[in-house]
Design a protein around this motif. Structure first.
Motif: not given
Length: 559
Positions: A104-109
């Protein structure tokens, strides 16, 4: 003319020639801060996503055998992931990077550490964002040096330089993509091509945005060339000089000389060039190749090959590039690419095939009431337009999460037809789905990738994650399973990770499925990938724990 002269090559060569120590693996650590940066090109300033504020981003330097840890911290407004293009990531798909395929993508922050070993590979690869169109600005080089004490299998260069070919949009690239998707048409093409992030002096406001490398007469230079463009295959040449091709996609080749190279998105090419001309200033130039009736950015990016002591007031000479639609050059150039195939660097081509696959490439039109013409462009493999899941495929496979995908991607197109005959405007029962192909561990696989004339023929560069493959055959027209295999090169075919399928033609590749995991297979034209021209291979675990997928890292991002 004001310009920036690169001294990076001097550092790299010094690093390469560092005193020989016993060969032992090192741990290389990098910090990647994904952030918004202010960048100006072509008289336009904008904020765009970068890594560590650079465009291109940092070059990763490692040696064969090293372990690499890259901590990616996402300060941008987009969730994203990064793919280490061409690294095989044996049993370690968790570090491969394509969003919703292996993670899954790396979330903001938040942050994620890509932790992997560089095993059995040396040469030039690259890294890039692998979600949306973010790789337009989020990319950089990977230089894998041979193990200490191991020389190149070609003359030692005096210096080397990384040259990354890319694209520039004056507008926000993500907004350009969104607008195209909303209208159901191709997004606006780029405003310029670039060399190391700079378009060169043929564009407005670009005197200070010109890349230059200083050279000395009589010396030999290794150019590590990468095509990071989103949608354009590119010709690349240097005025009055010839190239000797010695490596592609981090695999050594039989050397051959050429006045220009052809390089598709996702591919890398290493060439030697000798500074043996009258000292002066010579343009390196990149321009699109397109031999189908499709619009491309046909503007030429330039950089300068500048002999030491020559003043910047001397006007550079332009090279003669092949014509934009020069199919003959493209076919001839690719036919010259051969594996080195020596005892030290063998070409282990699978001679017997367990699984024969025929994948047809198709473009199509689907109804879309809200789109500009009431229709939306789409793309498919074997008449299936791939739908990205909301849970990563590798995670769903490893943790046995049901309902994410079906392992029933067809081995051949459901509707045979004259693939490259008269243009066809109707879809042939195209459907959508998250369908992938299951492959037995250690089986040998042949894929014939066949272009079609659904809407239009076009060249397509296909990339397989987790593997290199051998390009055993290629041709124009329809693949003939009775006649064409007899013409295969099974002795020294080129080995690579991204291959161009010729316009209105086919390419046959072979590999051994000895890397368990879920591995993305897609067109590396970002436009087509977004339209659905992709699938994945689920390679099953082998016997024993050392042939199984590694356990996931503790900081694996969640969806």
């Amino acid at each position: 003319m004001a310009m920036q002269t690169s001294f990076l090559g001097f550092f790299v060569f010094g690093f390469l020639c560092f005193i020989c120590l016993p060969a032992e693996a090192a741990l290389k650590k990098y910090q990647f801060d994904v952030q918004l940066s202010n960048v100006s090109r072509l008289c336009h300033a904008k904020q765009m996503v970068t890594v560590n504020g650079g465009f291109p981003g940092p070059t990763i330097y490692v040696r064969e055998g090293d372990r690499v840890q890259i901590n990616v911290t996402n300060y941008a407004q987009y969730n994203l992931s990064i793919h280490w293009h061409g690294l095989k990531q044996y049993r370690n798909g968790w570090a491969d990077g394509p969003a919703y395929i292996t993670q899954c993508p790396i979330q903001t922050g938040t942050s994620y550490v890509y932790d992997f070993n560089v095993t059995g590979q040396r040469g030039t690869l690259w890294w890039h964002a692998h979600i949306l169109w973010l790789r337009a600005t989020v990319y950089g080089a990977i230089v894998i040096l041979p193990q200490q004490g191991t020389p190149f299998p070609f003359p030692q260069p005096d210096r080397e330089e990384v040259l990354i070919l890319g694209e520039w949009w004056n507008a926000d690239v993500e907004q350009v993509e969104k607008q195209g998707n909303a209208l159901g048409i191709p997004p606006n093409m780029s405003d310029a091509h670039t060399i190391n992030g700079k378009p060169g002096p043929l564009f407005p406001c670009s005197e200070k945005h010109t890349f230059a490398m200083e050279v000395e007469k009589g010396k030999t230079y290794l150019l590590r060339i990468i095509n990071a463009a989103l949608n354009d295959e590119l010709f690349f040449s240097l005025a009055n000089h010839t190239f000797t091709v010695v490596e592609i996609d981090a695999v050594y080749t039989k050397p051959f000389t050429t006045e220009a190279i052809l390089i598709a998105p996702g591919q890398t090419t290493n060439v030697l060039v000798r500074a043996n001309q009258v000292p002066g200033r010579y343009f390196m130039a990149a321009r699109a190749f397109m031999d189908a009736p499709i619009s491309v950015d046909n503007k030429t990016a330039t950089a300068i090959f500048q002999y030491k002591g020559i003043p910047e007031t001397v006007l550079p000479k332009l090279p003669t590039l092949p014509a934009q639609n020069d199919s003959d050059f493209a076919l001839s150039y690719n036919s010259k690419l051969k594996s080195l195939n020596t005892p030290k660097y063998p070409a282990n081509v699978p001679l017997n095939v367990d699984r024969h696959l025929l994948f047809t490439v198709g473009l199509g039109i689907n109804p879309c009431p809200t789109c500009l013409n009431g229709t939306r462009l789409t793309a498919s493999l074997n008449n299936i337009s791939f739908v990205m899941p909301q849970t990563a495929l590798l995670q769903s496979h490893y943790f046995n999460i049901k309902g994410v995908y079906t392992p029933d991607f067809p081995d051949k197109p459901p509707t045979p037809f004259n693939f490259t005959g008269a243009p066809l405007t109707a879809n042939l029962r195209t459907n959508q789905g998250t369908r992938i192909s299951k492959i037995a561990f250690n089986s040998t696989v042949e894929i014939v990738i066949q272009d079609t004339n659904l809407l239009s023929v076009e060249s397509h560069p296909f990339h397989l994650h987790g593997y290199n493959f051998f390009v055993v055959g290629t041709g124009v027209g329809n693949f003939d399973p009775k006649k064409d295999p007899a013409k295969y090169n099974l002795i020294d075919p080129i080995e690579r990770n991204t291959v161009g399928v010729p316009t209105g033609g086919w390419t046959a590749i072979r590999f051994r499925a000895d890397n368990p995991g879920v591995w993305f297979f897609h067109c590396h034209l970002e436009l087509h990938t977004g339209w659905g021209l992709k699938t994945a291979f689920l390679v099953e675990n082998g016997p024993g724990s050392d042939h199984n997928i590694l356990p996931p890292p503790k900081d694996l991002p969640s969806c």
